[in-house]
Design a protein around this motif. Sequence first.
Motif, mmCIF file in Angstrom:
data_model
loop_
_atom_site.group_PDB
_atom_site.id
_atom_site.type_symbol
_atom_site.label_atom_id
_atom_site.label_comp_id
_atom_site.label_asym_id
_atom_site.label_seq_id
_atom_site.Cartn_x
_atom_site.Cartn_y
_atom_site.Cartn_z
ATOM 1 N N VAL A 299 0.875 -1.169 0.000
ATOM 2 C CA VAL A 299 0.000 0.000 0.000
ATOM 3 C C VAL A 299 0.912 1.218 0.000
ATOM 4 C CG1 VAL A 299 -1.829 1.263 1.188
ATOM 5 C CG2 VAL A 299 -1.779 -1.251 1.267
ATOM 6 N N LEU A 300 0.953 1.902 -1.123
ATOM 7 C CA LEU A 300 1.852 3.038 -1.292
ATOM 8 C C LEU A 300 1.127 4.318 -0.898
ATOM 9 C CD1 LEU A 300 4.419 4.414 -2.242
ATOM 10 C CD2 LEU A 300 3.619 4.195 -4.599
ATOM 11 N N HIS A 301 1.569 4.908 0.199
ATOM 12 C CA HIS A 301 0.973 6.150 0.692
ATOM 13 C C HIS A 301 1.730 7.325 0.073
ATOM 14 C CE1 HIS A 301 -1.049 3.740 3.822
ATOM 15 N NE2 HIS A 301 0.123 3.135 3.979
ATOM 16 N N GLN A 302 1.013 8.130 -0.695
ATOM 17 C CA GLN A 302 1.645 9.274 -1.319
ATOM 18 C C GLN A 302 0.612 10.368 -1.565
ATOM 19 O OE1 GLN A 302 2.671 9.118 -5.536
ATOM 20 N NE2 GLN A 302 1.890 7.023 -5.683
ATOM 21 N N ILE A 303 1.092 11.584 -1.808
ATOM 22 C CA ILE A 303 0.188 12.668 -2.128
ATOM 23 C C ILE A 303 -0.462 12.400 -3.472
ATOM 24 C CG2 ILE A 303 1.392 14.388 -0.741
ATOM 25 C CD1 ILE A 303 2.906 15.269 -3.163
ATOM 26 N N GLY A 304 -1.496 13.149 -3.817
ATOM 27 C CA GLY A 304 -2.263 12.888 -5.026
ATOM 28 C C GLY A 304 -1.490 13.075 -6.314
ATOM 29 N N ARG A 305 -2.107 12.707 -7.422
ATOM 30 C CA ARG A 305 -1.488 12.805 -8.739
ATOM 31 C C ARG A 305 -1.252 14.270 -9.119
ATOM 32 N NH1 ARG A 305 0.823 8.033 -9.283
ATOM 33 N NH2 ARG A 305 -0.573 6.313 -9.857
ATOM 34 N N GLY A 306 -0.252 14.465 -9.990
ATOM 35 C CA GLY A 306 0.059 15.803 -10.460
ATOM 36 C C GLY A 306 -0.614 16.109 -11.781
ATOM 37 N N LYS A 307 -0.500 17.350 -12.207
ATOM 38 C CA LYS A 307 -1.089 17.755 -13.478
ATOM 39 C C LYS A 307 -0.435 17.043 -14.656
ATOM 40 C CE LYS A 307 -2.496 22.531 -12.422
ATOM 41 N NZ LYS A 307 -2.271 23.954 -12.828
ATOM 42 N N TYR A 308 0.899 17.052 -14.683
ATOM 43 C CA TYR A 308 1.638 16.571 -15.855
ATOM 44 C C TYR A 308 2.523 15.367 -15.555
ATOM 45 C CZ TYR A 308 0.578 21.528 -16.489
ATOM 46 O OH TYR A 308 -0.044 22.749 -16.504
ATOM 47 N N ILE A 309 2.477 14.907 -14.303
ATOM 48 C CA ILE A 309 3.363 13.851 -13.843
ATOM 49 C C ILE A 309 2.650 13.102 -12.717
ATOM 50 C CG2 ILE A 309 4.511 15.311 -12.111
ATOM 51 C CD1 ILE A 309 7.174 14.090 -12.933
ATOM 52 N N PRO A 310 2.860 11.791 -12.568
ATOM 53 C CA PRO A 310 2.121 11.051 -11.537
ATOM 54 C C PRO A 310 2.327 11.548 -10.108
ATOM 55 C CG PRO A 310 3.009 9.540 -13.151
ATOM 56 C CD PRO A 310 3.582 10.893 -13.475
ATOM 57 N N SER A 311 3.432 12.215 -9.836
ATOM 58 C CA SER A 311 3.642 12.804 -8.514
ATOM 59 C C SER A 311 4.469 14.070 -8.656
ATOM 60 C CB SER A 311 4.370 11.832 -7.577
ATOM 61 O OG SER A 311 4.621 12.452 -6.320
ATOM 62 N N ILE A 312 4.129 15.100 -7.878
ATOM 63 C CA ILE A 312 4.896 16.336 -7.921
ATOM 64 C C ILE A 312 6.139 16.253 -7.036
ATOM 65 C CG2 ILE A 312 2.951 17.808 -8.544
ATOM 66 C CD1 ILE A 312 2.697 18.541 -5.568
ATOM 67 N N SER A 313 6.355 15.103 -6.442
ATOM 68 C CA SER A 313 7.588 14.831 -5.698
ATOM 69 C C SER A 313 8.336 13.704 -6.391
ATOM 70 C CB SER A 313 7.276 14.437 -4.249
ATOM 71 O OG SER A 313 8.442 13.937 -3.603
ATOM 72 N N PRO A 314 9.654 13.792 -6.512
ATOM 73 C CA PRO A 314 10.402 12.740 -7.215
ATOM 74 C C PRO A 314 10.471 11.416 -6.465
ATOM 75 C CG PRO A 314 11.917 14.312 -6.221
ATOM 76 C CD PRO A 314 10.541 14.890 -6.053
ATOM 77 N N PHE A 315 10.284 11.460 -5.152
ATOM 78 C CA PHE A 315 10.486 10.249 -4.360
ATOM 79 C C PHE A 315 9.316 9.262 -4.461
ATOM 80 C CE2 PHE A 315 13.127 13.609 -2.515
ATOM 81 C CZ PHE A 315 14.374 13.021 -2.702
ATOM 82 N N PRO A 316 8.061 9.700 -4.440
ATOM 83 C CA PRO A 316 6.985 8.750 -4.735
ATOM 84 C C PRO A 316 7.087 8.187 -6.145
ATOM 85 C CG PRO A 316 6.107 10.699 -3.641
ATOM 86 C CD PRO A 316 7.532 11.002 -3.983
ATOM 87 N N LEU A 317 7.497 9.026 -7.105
ATOM 88 C CA LEU A 317 7.642 8.558 -8.484
ATOM 89 C C LEU A 317 8.747 7.508 -8.572
ATOM 90 C CD1 LEU A 317 6.710 8.786 -11.388
ATOM 91 C CD2 LEU A 317 8.308 10.687 -11.699
ATOM 92 N N LYS A 318 9.817 7.713 -7.851
ATOM 93 C CA LYS A 318 10.909 6.732 -7.790
ATOM 94 C C LYS A 318 10.405 5.393 -7.243
ATOM 95 C CE LYS A 318 14.677 5.708 -4.562
ATOM 96 N NZ LYS A 318 15.453 6.249 -3.408
ATOM 97 N N LEU A 319 9.688 5.440 -6.118
ATOM 98 C CA LEU A 319 9.239 4.201 -5.477
ATOM 99 C C LEU A 319 8.194 3.484 -6.323
ATOM 100 C CD1 LEU A 319 9.256 2.229 -3.171
ATOM 101 C CD2 LEU A 319 7.784 3.778 -1.854
ATOM 102 N N GLU A 320 7.270 4.228 -6.911
ATOM 103 C CA GLU A 320 6.246 3.589 -7.740
ATOM 104 C C GLU A 320 6.861 2.985 -9.002
ATOM 105 O OE1 GLU A 320 1.680 4.315 -9.307
ATOM 106 O OE2 GLU A 320 2.740 5.960 -8.319
#
Length: 297
Positions: free
Chosen positions: A53-74
């Motif tokens: 269960v990946l806990h992260q902030i919501g999706r971004g406008k142009y990218i799945p996450s506005i933080s690089p670290f959730p994007l890295k883990l996913e």
Amino acid sequence: MASSSSFFGVTECNLLCVGGLVAGLALAAVAFKRYQKYKDDQRRQTYPKDTVVLHQIGRGKYIPSISPFPLKLETYLRMAKIPYINEHAHTMSSKGKTPWMTYNGEDVDDSQMCIDFLNKKLGVDMNKHLSLEQKSIGHAFRILVEDHLYWTMAYVAYAGDLTATRSVMPYDPLTNMFLVRAWTKVIRKQLWCQGMGRHTVEQVNHLIKSDLMALSVFLGRKRFFFGSEPCEFDCCVFGMLALALWCMPGSLHETLVNKEFPNLKDYVYRVRETFWPDWNECILEPEQGGTRGKKEK
């Protein structure tokens, strides 16, 4: 002379009222915390077994996450083909960080610690084709990306004008204004303590170019960071460069990736096409997300 029922003009009645108010607020806080724990326990019972269960902030406008670290883990979860579900919320980990994950009832925070945990727990090794020397180089580049390049990105996004930062935030105008203001205060303090915030714009620009040049030179014409096969380090590099490409409009990072180091841009697209075939379903504005940083043919 003041009466025995008052002290500097504060009566016993005043003190009792204040004491009652404080006690009431404390009880309300305890009750709210217990309610939150109850709701959390109820939600956890619905988590599927043997699934991250990946806990992260919501999706971004142009990218799945506005933080690089959730994007890295996913990206890692997709690369390693580990079953997972997302739980999008602004709930932070016990360390006050995002992302974090729950696996069979166990919470793990920090993107790299999540990866290390899953590697050990599930016997995953995305770097098994690498030599010891390559693994050492990959570790060094991960530190460069996450503990240096990242802070230059934070500097550009939050130390100066906030117009570009606000433009990529996936919130309504009022929420956007308050959240960016709150994050700016925190991140500027972090930048100063970390050291990047003490540099001039010209000095930071030099560091940005040096970091991106190092990545570009090492990548060369390789398909992935260490050759034809992807590895764990690709998740980290992809997450950070994707943010530069799609979440930092008008920045030196975006300009360099687009113009001066085009092999980095091509690399980002390769990783995206390989592990994110559903990219447009994972962003809020797919039409804009498809044209921002568009790959030239």
